[in-house]
Design an enzyme around this catalytic site. Structure first.
Site, PDB file in Angstrom:
ATOM      1  N   SER A 178       5.666  51.813 -10.988  1.00 47.16           N
ATOM      2  CA  SER A 178       5.783  53.271 -10.993  1.00 47.16           C
ATOM      3  C   SER A 178       5.232  53.832 -12.289  1.00 47.16           C
ATOM      4  O   SER A 178       5.213  53.153 -13.322  1.00 47.16           O
ATOM      5  CB  SER A 178       7.252  53.685 -10.832  1.00 47.16           C
ATOM      6  OG  SER A 178       7.417  55.079 -10.974  1.00 47.16           O
TER       7      SER A 178
ATOM      8  N   TYR B  54       1.500  51.194 -13.535  1.00 41.18           N
ATOM      9  CA  TYR B  54       0.343  50.898 -12.689  1.00 41.18           C
ATOM     10  C   TYR B  54      -0.703  50.056 -13.409  1.00 41.18           C
ATOM     11  O   TYR B  54      -1.299  49.143 -12.809  1.00 41.18           O
ATOM     12  CB  TYR B  54      -0.272  52.210 -12.189  1.00 41.18           C
ATOM     13  CG  TYR B  54       0.625  52.956 -11.235  1.00 41.18           C
ATOM     14  CD1 TYR B  54       0.915  52.440  -9.979  1.00 41.18           C
ATOM     15  CD2 TYR B  54       1.191  54.189 -11.592  1.00 41.18           C
ATOM     16  CE1 TYR B  54       1.744  53.118  -9.093  1.00 41.18           C
ATOM     17  CE2 TYR B  54       2.023  54.873 -10.720  1.00 41.18           C
ATOM     18  CZ  TYR B  54       2.291  54.333  -9.472  1.00 41.18           C
ATOM     19  OH  TYR B  54       3.117  55.003  -8.608  1.00 41.18           O
TER      20      TYR B  54
ATOM     21  N   LYS C 177       0.139  53.836   6.080  1.00 47.29           N
ATOM     22  CA  LYS C 177      -0.926  54.462   6.849  1.00 47.29           C
ATOM     23  C   LYS C 177      -1.208  55.856   6.303  1.00 47.29           C
ATOM     24  O   LYS C 177      -0.301  56.468   5.729  1.00 47.29           O
ATOM     25  CB  LYS C 177      -0.512  54.531   8.309  1.00 47.29           C
ATOM     26  CG  LYS C 177       0.803  55.278   8.491  1.00 47.29           C
ATOM     27  CD  LYS C 177       1.487  54.905   9.770  1.00 47.29           C
ATOM     28  CE  LYS C 177       2.901  55.418   9.779  1.00 47.29           C
ATOM     29  NZ  LYS C 177       3.737  54.878   8.728  1.00 47.29           N
TER      30      LYS C 177
ATOM     31  N   ARG D 265       0.331  65.726  -0.238  1.00 43.45           N
ATOM     32  CA  ARG D 265      -0.051  65.801   1.172  1.00 43.45           C
ATOM     33  C   ARG D 265      -0.905  67.015   1.493  1.00 43.45           C
ATOM     34  O   ARG D 265      -1.575  67.059   2.532  1.00 43.45           O
ATOM     35  CB  ARG D 265       1.199  65.796   2.061  1.00 43.45           C
ATOM     36  CG  ARG D 265       1.861  64.435   2.159  1.00 43.45           C
ATOM     37  CD  ARG D 265       3.079  64.432   3.062  1.00 43.45           C
ATOM     38  NE  ARG D 265       3.485  63.074   3.387  1.00 43.45           N
ATOM     39  CZ  ARG D 265       4.218  62.308   2.593  1.00 43.45           C
ATOM     40  NH1 ARG D 265       4.640  62.796   1.420  1.00 43.45           N
ATOM     41  NH2 ARG D 265       4.535  61.068   2.952  1.00 43.45           N
TER      42      ARG D 265
ATOM     43  N   ARG E 158      13.679  55.103   2.379  1.00 37.60           N
ATOM     44  CA  ARG E 158      13.570  54.311   3.587  1.00 37.60           C
ATOM     45  C   ARG E 158      13.164  52.866   3.329  1.00 37.60           C
ATOM     46  O   ARG E 158      13.772  51.933   3.850  1.00 37.60           O
ATOM     47  CB  ARG E 158      12.576  54.967   4.562  1.00 37.60           C
ATOM     48  CG  ARG E 158      12.954  56.371   5.003  1.00 37.60           C
ATOM     49  CD  ARG E 158      14.317  56.428   5.686  1.00 37.60           C
ATOM     50  NE  ARG E 158      14.442  55.425   6.724  1.00 37.60           N
ATOM     51  CZ  ARG E 158      13.925  55.527   7.943  1.00 37.60           C
ATOM     52  NH1 ARG E 158      13.268  56.609   8.285  1.00 37.60           N
ATOM     53  NH2 ARG E 158      14.080  54.557   8.827  1.00 37.60           N
TER      54      ARG E 158
ATOM     55  N   ASP F 215      -1.531  62.867   8.509  1.00 37.08           N
ATOM     56  CA  ASP F 215      -0.149  62.552   8.174  1.00 37.08           C
ATOM     57  C   ASP F 215       0.742  62.390   9.405  1.00 37.08           C
ATOM     58  O   ASP F 215       1.619  61.514   9.430  1.00 37.08           O
ATOM     59  CB  ASP F 215       0.410  63.655   7.271  1.00 37.08           C
ATOM     60  CG  ASP F 215       1.624  63.204   6.484  1.00 37.08           C
ATOM     61  OD1 ASP F 215       2.745  63.571   6.882  1.00 37.08           O
ATOM     62  OD2 ASP F 215       1.470  62.472   5.492  1.00 37.08           O
TER      63      ASP F 215
END
Length: 355
Positions: free
Chosen positions: A56, A77, A119, A190, A38, A203
């Protein structure tokens, strides 16, 4: 204003008030599913941002992605934290797991780079407040990635509410469910409370929470929440959540979220004189189906879908280029984390939590 005037033109960029030249060069930190599917396509399709650096831990993934989007710089990183190619970007998009947001926002601020962060801004209100302060001290823009605030349906709805077309808002109903294990593996971050900071509330529930705050232009004064987990995969995080927000003026918002239910999202605002219903507001590409009712009068508007992710990055780039404070700021993100902390406290105690 007549109701039809809100829909003509429906997709206007009311934030785009002046012509600007140039683009904001972006470093994308974290190449998870959302960034790949996205964010990167949205940046490429927009006009105010361009991706110049990828960050990455996977060399192969980064190299393949860099080739696809013609990105010149790829770093890991550690190299990003050291600022090894900092001259190649003006701003940073942080798309790592939630608990890692802080270290990369701080690194960007230390480099004097503007930040758009996914977020929730962080996993606790204390940690989120630190990020707001760090970016303020560095004099850089911090935007929380609440993409729905840049989507036409939400912006036109906010105008209708603010103008009192449905009278005084009395109740809000919002829900967002998604069967997370149908699209991710059981070892997804998650479902790790240390990385995510929570489950369905963090989430998914954050969508109706933030959208309600945005549409009402108000912050809740108290929250009552209930959570449960029934399946073993969700033993460490909330599988389902229901929470009620109380706003000034005794407005209430009843919200639900689920990690293990049929994919669905909805939002409805009930006022003293009318009602607004939005279908599928939280999916990322909003179908722009809005029904506004007042007395015996009802209007349904259906327009072309907006890619709110593209709108979000164009808005961020525009704000950076014009020196404009973004609407979904770091403080906006902080407020939601404060509410989430209080909601989990309420779920544990069985009592209302004041804010």
């Amino acid at each position: 204003m007549a109701l039809e005037d809100y829909f003509q033109p429906f997709s206007q960029r009311d934030w785009e008030r002046e012509d600007v030249d140039g683009t904001v060069r972006m470093a994308v930190v974290g190449l998870g599913g959302f960034a790949l599917k996205r964010a990167l396509p949205a940046i490429a399709a927009g006009k105010y941002c361009e991706t110049t650096t990828l960050v990455s831990g996977s060399v192969r993934k980064a190299a393949t992605t860099a080739e696809r989007y013609d990105v010149e710089h790829v770093v890991d990183y550690d190299e990003f934290r050291r600022g090894e190619v900092a001259d190649a970007y003006d701003a940073v998009y942080v798309a790592t797991p939630n608990a890692l947001h802080g270290e990369y926002v701080r690194a960007a601020a230390d480099q004097g780079k503007h930040v758009i962060c996914e977020k929730p801004l962080e996993t606790t209100a204390e940690r989120a407040r630190e990020l707001v302060d760090v970016c303020a001290d560095a004099g850089v823009t911090l935007m929380t990635a609440y993409r729905i605030q840049l989507e036409s349906t939400a912006r036109r709805t906010r105008e209708i509410v603010a103008d009192g077309y449905i009278g005084e808002v009395v109740q809000v109903y919002g829900g967002f469910s998604h069967p997370v294990l149908e699209t991710t593996s059981p070892d997804t971050w998650r479902l790790d409370p240390d990385l995510a900071g929570g489950g369905a509330l963090v989430d998914l529930g954050i969508y109706p929470l933030n959208t309600t705050r945005y549409l009402l232009e108000s912050d809740p004064v108290a929250v009552n929440a209930w959570t449960c987990s029934l399946e073993p995969a969700f033993d460490e995080v909330d599988e389902h959540v229901t929470f009620t927000l109380r706003f000034p003026g005794e407005i209430t918002a009843s919200c639900t979220a689920s990690f293990n239910a049929h994919a669905s999202s909805h939002l409805r605002l009930v006022g003293t004189d009318g009602m607004i219903s939005i279908s599928a507001p939280f999916g990322g590409v909003v179908p722009q189906n809005v029904i506004v009712e007042r007395g015996e009068f009802s209007v349904e508007y259906t327009g072309n879908p907006d890619d709110e992710v593209e709108e979000e990055f164009d808005y961020f780039g525009y704000c950076v280029l014009t020196g404009t404070e973004p609407g979904p700021s770091g403080r906006d993100g902080l407020e939601d984390v404060r509410v989430i902390d209080a909601a989990y406290e309420s779920a544990e105690t069985g009592q209302w939590s004041d804010l």
